[in-house]
Design an enzyme around this catalytic site. Structure first.
Site, short mmCIF file in Angstrom:
data_model
loop_
_atom_site.label_atom_id
_atom_site.label_comp_id
_atom_site.label_asym_id
_atom_site.label_seq_id
_atom_site.Cartn_x
_atom_site.Cartn_y
_atom_site.Cartn_z
N ARG A 95 46.09 53.57 38.92
CA ARG A 95 44.96 54.47 39.62
C ARG A 95 45.47 55.88 40.39
O ARG A 95 44.77 56.84 40.28
CB ARG A 95 44.27 53.58 40.52
CG ARG A 95 43.28 52.58 40.05
CD ARG A 95 42.90 51.61 41.11
NE ARG A 95 44.25 50.67 41.41
CZ ARG A 95 44.41 49.76 42.12
NH1 ARG A 95 42.97 49.25 42.60
NH2 ARG A 95 45.39 49.17 42.23
N SER A 133 39.70 45.44 44.21
CA SER A 133 39.32 44.12 44.77
C SER A 133 39.25 44.14 45.93
O SER A 133 38.26 43.75 46.56
CB SER A 133 40.39 43.00 44.27
OG SER A 133 40.48 43.01 42.87
P1 ADP Z 1 47.88 43.00 41.49
O1 ADP Z 1 47.98 42.34 42.80
O2 ADP Z 1 48.77 42.37 40.50
O3 ADP Z 1 48.08 44.32 41.70
P2 ADP Z 1 45.05 43.47 40.87
O4 ADP Z 1 44.12 42.72 40.43
O5 ADP Z 1 44.78 44.18 41.87
O6 ADP Z 1 46.51 42.69 40.93
O7 ADP Z 1 45.22 44.58 39.62
C1 ADP Z 1 45.66 44.07 38.42
C2 ADP Z 1 45.83 45.41 37.56
O8 ADP Z 1 44.60 46.23 37.22
C3 ADP Z 1 46.79 46.40 38.10
O9 ADP Z 1 47.60 46.97 37.11
C4 ADP Z 1 46.03 47.66 38.76
O10 ADP Z 1 46.54 48.78 38.99
C5 ADP Z 1 44.91 47.36 37.62
N1 ADP Z 1 43.48 48.00 38.56
C6 ADP Z 1 43.04 47.50 39.56
N2 ADP Z 1 41.90 48.09 39.62
C7 ADP Z 1 41.88 49.13 38.63
C8 ADP Z 1 40.87 50.19 38.45
N3 ADP Z 1 39.75 50.41 39.27
N4 ADP Z 1 41.13 51.06 37.52
C9 ADP Z 1 42.09 50.83 36.72
N5 ADP Z 1 43.14 49.89 36.79
C10 ADP Z 1 42.81 49.00 37.95
#
Ligand code: ADP
Length: 163
Positions: A95, A133
């Protein structure tokens, strides 16, 4: 050989941003496993079973896709899960510059420990890059509407254990 990728994350909860990365990755792989990484000693916002249920409700839209999409939950290191399941690719979404800095370090550590596994970075779409999230959790906890931040038709309240 089948190209199998994992899209790992906490997915607490799975958002519209996660869905847009998943959609971008379709077609690059024969199978994508959405891997909910969890630690049983840590209580999340959604229980792991509810995170699974929510993602299952979303991925039914990919039933007809050439890329198989599955979901599972796992504990421990992603590279160990990959080795045990013949997964050669790890998908991560980027992001911001901060995401890039953090993700690059994790990817380099993973490559050192498991050189046969490749990390594939996909850029967030400009319309979804602000979604996380934690934003969704904050909006929900403060009584706001999360529907614009979640995949179409997903009502977060259905998955939240309010106790
Ligand atoms: P983690 O705790 O492993 O980062 P997340 O559920 O927060 O788990 O995110 C999982 C993946 O999705 C990560 O690679 C994160 O960068 C990506 N991600 C989360 N939100 C977005 C978004 N809005 N757009 C693109 N990628 C996202």
């Amino acid at each position: 050989m089948e190209r199998i990728a994992i899209y790992p994350g906490s997915f607490d909860p799975f958002t519209l941003g996660h869905l847009s990365i998943l959609r971008s990755a379709l077609g690059l792989f024969d199978k994508i496993i959405i891997g909910i990484g969890y630690n049983h000693t840590k209580r999340g916002f959604l229980k792991v079973e509810k995170r699974l249920e929510l993602i299952l409700d979303i991925i039914s839209e990919f039933e007809e896709s050439n890329t198989k999409v599955e979901v599972c939950a796992y504990e421990g290191m992603t590279i160990d899960f990959c080795r045990n399941n013949n997964i050669k690719y790890i998908i991560r979404g980027l992001r911001t510059y901060t995401d890039f800095e953090n993700e690059l370090i994790v990817a380099q550590a993973n490559t050192t420990l498991a050189p046969e596994i490749f990390t594939v970075f996909l850029p967030a779409s400009s319309t979804h890059s602000f979604i996380s999230s934690s934003i969704v959790r904050d909006v929900h906890i403060n009584g706001g509407q999360t529907s614009e931040l979640m995949p179409k038709g997903i009502d977060l309240k259905k998955y939240v254990d309010e106790k």
